[in-house]
Design a protein around this motif. Structure first.
Motif, PDB file in Angstrom:
ATOM      1  N   UNK A 118      20.000 -17.996   0.374  1.00  0.00           N
ATOM      2  CA  UNK A 118      19.686 -16.710  -0.245  1.00  0.00           C
ATOM      3  C   UNK A 118      18.591 -16.059   0.590  1.00  0.00           C
ATOM      4  N   UNK A 119      18.860 -14.865   1.110  1.00  0.00           N
ATOM      5  CA  UNK A 119      17.870 -14.141   1.898  1.00  0.00           C
ATOM      6  C   UNK A 119      17.669 -12.757   1.307  1.00  0.00           C
ATOM      7  N   UNK A 120      16.434 -12.448   0.983  1.00  0.00           N
ATOM      8  CA  UNK A 120      16.082 -11.158   0.388  1.00  0.00           C
ATOM      9  C   UNK A 120      16.927 -10.851  -0.850  1.00  0.00           C
ATOM     10  N   UNK A 121      17.160 -11.883  -1.644  1.00  0.00           N
ATOM     11  CA  UNK A 121      17.897 -11.717  -2.886  1.00  0.00           C
ATOM     12  C   UNK A 121      19.398 -11.680  -2.735  1.00  0.00           C
ATOM     13  N   UNK A 122      19.901 -11.879  -1.537  1.00  0.00           N
ATOM     14  CA  UNK A 122      21.350 -11.838  -1.310  1.00  0.00           C
ATOM     15  C   UNK A 122      21.871 -13.253  -1.075  1.00  0.00           C
ATOM     16  N   UNK A 123      22.727 -13.761  -1.939  1.00  0.00           N
ATOM     17  CA  UNK A 123      23.357 -15.059  -1.687  1.00  0.00           C
ATOM     18  C   UNK A 123      24.371 -14.922  -0.548  1.00  0.00           C
ATOM     19  N   UNK A 124      24.114 -15.630   0.527  1.00  0.00           N
ATOM     20  CA  UNK A 124      24.935 -15.521   1.725  1.00  0.00           C
ATOM     21  C   UNK A 124      25.820 -16.751   1.877  1.00  0.00           C
ATOM     22  N   UNK A 169      14.443 -11.010  -7.886  1.00  0.00           N
ATOM     23  CA  UNK A 169      13.157 -10.806  -7.214  1.00  0.00           C
ATOM     24  C   UNK A 169      13.311 -10.525  -5.721  1.00  0.00           C
ATOM     25  N   UNK A 170      14.563 -10.496  -5.253  1.00  0.00           N
ATOM     26  CA  UNK A 170      14.847 -10.316  -3.826  1.00  0.00           C
ATOM     27  C   UNK A 170      14.108 -11.357  -2.982  1.00  0.00           C
ATOM     28  N   UNK A 171      14.105 -12.569  -3.487  1.00  0.00           N
ATOM     29  CA  UNK A 171      13.433 -13.668  -2.807  1.00  0.00           C
ATOM     30  C   UNK A 171      14.373 -14.341  -1.821  1.00  0.00           C
ATOM     31  N   UNK A 172      13.802 -15.198  -0.974  1.00  0.00           N
ATOM     32  CA  UNK A 172      14.580 -15.951   0.000  1.00  0.00           C
ATOM     33  C   UNK A 172      14.430 -17.437  -0.276  1.00  0.00           C
ATOM     34  N   UNK A 173      15.534 -18.165  -0.179  1.00  0.00           N
ATOM     35  CA  UNK A 173      15.470 -19.593  -0.455  1.00  0.00           C
ATOM     36  C   UNK A 173      16.619 -20.351   0.166  1.00  0.00           C
ATOM     37  N   UNK A 174      16.349 -21.618   0.440  1.00  0.00           N
ATOM     38  CA  UNK A 174      17.382 -22.548   0.900  1.00  0.00           C
ATOM     39  C   UNK A 174      18.018 -23.183  -0.317  1.00  0.00           C
ATOM     40  N   UNK A 175      19.314 -23.377  -0.274  1.00  0.00           N
ATOM     41  CA  UNK A 175      20.054 -23.863  -1.438  1.00  0.00           C
ATOM     42  C   UNK A 175      20.174 -25.383  -1.433  1.00  0.00           C
ATOM     43  N   UNK A 176      19.915 -25.977  -2.590  1.00  0.00           N
ATOM     44  CA  UNK A 176      20.114 -27.406  -2.797  1.00  0.00           C
ATOM     45  C   UNK A 176      21.595 -27.681  -3.039  1.00  0.00           C
TER      46      UNK A 176
END
Length: 302
Positions: free
Chosen positions: A59-65, A96-103
């Motif tokens: 997820x980058x800037x709130x967008x699930x890629x 929140x337009x956050x960025x995260x790595x997915x588990x």
């Protein structure tokens, strides 16, 4: 739709070409820099080498890629602000337009939403030791009980309660099979010491089970294909037992509890095996990714 599926992955799904979902937590939080980016690119290349399309999820800037380009992979690998996201965190991250790595749980959820049927990872989360006291159980298990995806993994990490995890998966109705073995692997170890009821011996056999799930209306839950790390690449069982016992003792002495237990134990294993546990980890992931691509190919032949 909130999902952003790369053009390559979208075209592969639409034309029934094989696709393999890959998690991004190993990139952002599982390996040191710059090795993490090299491994991410290596795993994608391993999928391509087997004739399938890799779909790394983040997820980058709130967008699930679903499917990252090189610049996006580099961002996940190098941005210290990238969070770790389970499936429960996804709505917050999007809003929140956050960025995260997915588990595992978040990757499985997003991949299934995109129409991807095969997901390759290292190891699953599971039931933690002293569950009767802590009630600590990975969100992976409940999510897989209601997500129709085939997960190729090396079992669960030996720091967990393996028999309780297997029992929980049975209770939840999640199908588990050993790949080429009747033993459940222990991530760093080829054999956790516990059996499995079913053994599958080829990608084609796995694909047949997936088709049977669909025909029986059972594809609303996952199929776990437990693929053991080769014995030649596993962590030495004697070293593993000694260091894990030391880690558990240190954990108790320092009063480490809750979510801090797993990273504490894993860090202890890496440091006190001179990196051998990390090498076994990567060997397991590489094998799972290659097998995942072969299963996806067999599935795509339909």
């Amino acid at each position: 739709m909130v999902l952003v599926v790369s053009e390559e992955v979208r075209e592969a799904i639409e034309t029934r070409r094989p696709v393999v979902a890959l998690e991004s937590t190993i990139i952002a939080h599982g390996l040191p820099r710059p090795r993490n980016l090299r491994v991410a690119l290596e795993l994608e290349e391993a999928v391509r080498g087997e004739g399938a399309v890799p779909a790394t999820v983040a997820v980058l800037d709130g967008r699930p890629l679903i499917g990252l380009d090189k610049a996006q992979l580099e961002r996940v690998a190098n941005d210290g602000g990238v969070r770790k996201l389970g499936h429960r965190d996804l709505p917050f991250a999007v809003a929140a337009r956050a960025s995260g790595a997915t588990t595992v749980s978040a990757t499985a959820r997003l991949a299934a939403l995109a129409g991807i049927r095969v997901f390759a990872t290292g190891g699953l989360g599971g039931v933690h030791r002293e569950w009767t006291v802590t009630q600590d159980e990975s969100a992976d298990l409940g999510l897989l009980a209601r997500t129709g995806i085939t997960v190729v993994c090396a079992g669960v990490k030996s720091i967990l309660d393996v028999p309780a995890t297997l029992q929980r998966l049975e209770t939840l109705g999640v199908a588990v099979a050993g790949y080429g073995t009747d033993r459940f692997p222990g991530f760093y170890l080829s054999d956790s010491g516990h059996p499995v009821d079913w053994t599958l011996r080829s990608p084609e056999e796995v694909a047949e089970v997936m088709r049977a799930q669909d025909a029986l209306g059972a594809a609303e839950s996952a199929l776990i294909v437990a693929n053991p790390v080769p014995e030649a690449e596993q962590l030495d069982p004697g070293l593993h037992a000694r260091v894990l016992d030391e880690a558990l003792t240190a954990c108790a002495e320092r009063g480490v509890t809750g979510q801090a237990v797993t990273p504490f134990l894993l860090d202890h294993l890496v440091r006190h095996t001179d990196g051998a546990s990390l090498r076994a980890n990567l060997a397991a992931v590489r094998g799972n990714v290659r097998l995942g691509a072969r299963i996806a190919t067999a599935w795509a032949r339909g």
